[in-house]
Design a protein around this motif. Structure first.
Motif, mmCIF file in Angstrom:
data_model
loop_
_atom_site.group_PDB
_atom_site.id
_atom_site.type_symbol
_atom_site.label_atom_id
_atom_site.label_comp_id
_atom_site.label_asym_id
_atom_site.label_seq_id
_atom_site.Cartn_x
_atom_site.Cartn_y
_atom_site.Cartn_z
ATOM 1 N N UNK B 69 -5.112 29.617 37.374
ATOM 2 C CA UNK B 69 -4.814 30.282 36.451
ATOM 3 C C UNK B 69 -5.888 29.503 35.134
ATOM 4 N N UNK B 70 -5.796 31.253 34.480
ATOM 5 C CA UNK B 70 -7.008 30.286 33.217
ATOM 6 C C UNK B 70 -5.702 30.739 32.062
ATOM 7 N N UNK B 71 -5.464 30.248 31.067
ATOM 8 C CA UNK B 71 -4.648 29.916 29.736
ATOM 9 C C UNK B 71 -5.681 30.037 28.620
ATOM 10 N N UNK B 72 -5.168 31.482 27.674
ATOM 11 C CA UNK B 72 -5.771 31.981 26.932
ATOM 12 C C UNK B 72 -5.508 33.361 26.701
ATOM 13 N N UNK B 87 -15.804 36.710 44.415
ATOM 14 C CA UNK B 87 -14.145 37.003 44.634
ATOM 15 C C UNK B 87 -13.166 35.872 44.287
ATOM 16 N N UNK B 88 -12.871 35.115 43.866
ATOM 17 C CA UNK B 88 -12.069 34.074 42.803
ATOM 18 C C UNK B 88 -11.174 35.330 42.801
ATOM 19 N N UNK B 89 -9.680 34.597 42.774
ATOM 20 C CA UNK B 89 -8.740 35.272 42.305
ATOM 21 C C UNK B 89 -7.751 34.737 40.772
ATOM 22 N N UNK B 90 -7.473 35.769 39.796
ATOM 23 C CA UNK B 90 -7.400 35.293 38.858
ATOM 24 C C UNK B 90 -6.286 34.882 38.388
ATOM 25 N N UNK B 91 -5.485 34.258 37.344
ATOM 26 C CA UNK B 91 -4.094 34.548 37.085
ATOM 27 C C UNK B 91 -4.265 34.094 35.571
ATOM 28 N N UNK B 110 -7.127 25.745 41.182
ATOM 29 C CA UNK B 110 -7.366 25.213 39.215
ATOM 30 C C UNK B 110 -6.673 26.224 38.106
ATOM 31 N N UNK B 111 -6.391 24.953 37.271
ATOM 32 C CA UNK B 111 -6.247 25.874 35.969
ATOM 33 C C UNK B 111 -7.322 25.597 35.166
#
Lengths: 449, 145
Positions: B69-72, B87-91, B110-111
């Protein structure tokens, strides 16, 4: 450097597939090799994309050799069966001073476009967020997975994405710089095709001049090799132009084989971008009109060649529950300000000399000055250009989050080669090629048409 | 008269096109000087700035099949992350409410915080990032489980 070499070989291979199929099935009999070459890359791209799609649907591995061998065998078989009849005789005609100058200008334009395509990795948003994104995820996954398409939030058709995947499969890795050679190739083959068509009708000098004017249009250079490279718009412009040229050919002689090839290209065109669908529908209406007026009912079967892929793709999206569709992010909202803006921004782009040189200004001038409905070719070409432009403006008017400010230059890229063809036909009809010959500009260069 | 005007426009068009070729040749030389001698990573840094550097940093510190999870606040981060980190899955979360909702709903591997400060309970700091060129900063937090 090795990567680039592999990509160039891949593009030659793709073109070879298209060339072999056209020649083997005699789809363009009577046309010279250069003209056939102009169509070949487009057909090859469609065929290898279809192959990847089919393999994925049938769970066949995207092994490099499984992809190459069938086409390799086809090409060998074609060469073997036609060894007597087919010769690679690209005759180089004797050129005069002005012809050499025009050729040099064309080669310069092509050279710096190529150079810049390979100078940087993909940089424009749509290219990495849509087209090369798919190329990369398909390559890593080794197949097309609906869940991945939902993940990358795009229901755009797959041909351009799969072209990139094919390149990556040949390379054995992702390289988002050299893959842009495949995008540049649309610019190159558009030039070859345009030259071939004009040369066939009006001779080499006029063809060189027209091709130079087309390839020197700054927006085509940007999409062929500068910062806009990697998007699908130039590719769509190339396919629109192919479809139009084949339509004009079909209307001239009602040749069923031309119609078959045209239908295949119509299928590919619809699977490049959504904008291909309205274009193909208008094109099909023209074909149907011809079929019914000339009572060529057996030609109706050709429609299946483009309808089947379109329906299959729509079914695939429906059965796999695509969440992100074109209209899900663009609800229908109409307002006066949006309508005025759509027309105004489109007009401003049409007179944008920096992007288009005088292409659209000349086109607009000719529309309002000359009788555009005087002959059948003028009617067809202008009908295709204007109906498609009307669709784009209508979409701006009807949908939200579709700003003409940021997209109209891309949409006009689809139409530019067709508009250029109209101007070439018009200038030839007005006998301007002879007048240009006598004008101050060329007086001292002794240009012989 | 109409033909003469058309002829004049086309003549001007030809002249402009020739000048255009000359201009593009000069421009290409300048582009070669700027780009040709850079590595692929340097070119991407020039095009995408710190974001590219930061994504390389994430790539280095996370597993290949991780769910991140990306906080931006920058919408570009999400799409460019998907492209670069697959292939990492990004939210993605673009504000603190989003972040809190996402953390309550899903367990991520990960966050990642990019240019944002926030508390992420249940995750511990794995690596910190600070840009060499700008004030951009970030951190990777790994799931405690």
């Amino acid at each position: 450097m090795i990567d680039l070499f592999i990509v160039i070989l891949s593009v030659i291979f793709i073109t070879g597939i298209g060339f072999s199929v056209i020649k083997w099935l005699k789809l363009l009999s009577g046309k010279d090799n250069l003209l056939t070459l102009g169509y070949s890359y487009g057909l090859g791209v469609g065929l290898i994309s279809f192959q990847l799609y089919l393999y994925s649907r049938l769970n066949v591995s995207w092994d490099k050799y499984l992809l190459i061998v069938p086409w390799g065998l086809l090409m060998i078989l074609f060469a073997f069966l036609n060894k007597k009849r087919f010769k690679f005789n690209f005759k180089i005609p004797k050129l005069g001073k002005i012809q050499y100058s025009l050729l040099a200008l064309i080669l310069l334009a092509v050279s710096y476009t190529l150079l810049e395509a390979l100078l940087r990795p993909v940089s424009v948003w749509d290219a990495w967020a849509i087209w090369l994104m798919k190329s990369k995820v398909f390559f890593i996954d080794g197949k097309i997975m609906p869940s991945t398409l939902n993940y990358v939030r795009s229901d755009y058709p797959l041909v351009i994405g799969l072209l990139g995947t094919f390149i990556y499969l040949m390379l054995g890795k992702v390289n988002d710089t050299v893959v842009l050679f495949a995008s540049f190739s649309f610019y190159l083959f558009l030039g070859i095709l345009f030259f071939g068509i004009i040369k066939e009708r009006f001779g080499i000098t006029y063809a060189l001049l027209a091709t130079f004017l087309l390839l020197a249009v700054q927006n085509l250079i940007r999409h062929g090799g500068r910062l806009e490279v990697g998007q699908a718009d130039l590719a769509l412009g190339y396919y629109f132009f192919i479809c139009l040229s084949l339509l004009l050919s079909y209307l001239k002689n009602n040749n069923f084989k031309i119609l078959i090839l045209l239908s295949v290209f119509m299928g590919i065109t619809t699977l490049i971008k959504f904008e291909g669908i309205p274009f193909v529908l208008v094109l099909e209406a023209v074909i149907l009109y011809r079929i019914f007026t000339k009572k060529l009912y057996q030609h109706l079967i050709s429609m299946l060649l483009w309808i089947i892929p379109v329906v299959d793709w729509q079914m695939y999206k429906m059965t796999n529950h695509f969440i992100y569709t074109y209209f899900s992010g663009r609800p229908i909202v109409v307002s006066t300000s949006k309508t005025i803006n759509a027309f105004w921004i489109t007009f401003l782009e049409l007179i944008n000399v920096k992007s288009w040189n005088l292409l659209w200004i000349t086109y607009l001038y000719s529309l309002f000055t000359f009788k555009i409905f005087r002959n059948r070719e003028f009617i067809i070409v202008n009908f295709m250009v204007l109906s498609q432009l009307a669709v784009y403006i209508l979409i701006y008017i009807l949908t939200l989050n579709n700003a003409p400010e940021s997209t109209i230059e891309r949409l006009l890229t689809h139409l530019a080669p067709m508009a250029m063809l109209y101007l070439v036909l018009l200038a030839a009809e007005k006998n301007l090629k002879t007048k240009i010959n006598r004008s101050i500009l060329f007086r001292h260069l002794r240009w012989k048409v | 008269m109409k033909n003469k005007i058309l002829l004049s426009i086309i003549s001007i068009w030809i002249i402009l096109a020739v000048f255009g070729v000359a201009y593009n040749c000069v421009k290409s030389v300048a582009e070669i000087k700027t780009w040709a001698f850079l590595s692929d990573a340097q070119k991407k840094e020039m095009l995408f700035g710190d974001l590219y550097d930061f994504l390389v940093f994430i790539e280095k510190h996370t597993n290949k099949n991780a769910h991140i999870l990306i906080f931006s606040k920058d919408v570009r981060t999400f799409y460019y992350s998907i492209y670069n980190l697959y292939p990492r899955i990004i939210s993605v979360a673009t504000n603190k409410q989003d972040l809190a909702k996402s953390l309550a709903k899903t367990k991520y591997d990960y966050v990642v915080l990019y240019d944002q400060n926030a508390s992420v309970s249940g995750y511990k700091l794995e690596a910190s990032y600070s840009s060499k060129l700008t004030k951009d900063f970030g951190g990777i937090y790994k799931n405690n489980d």
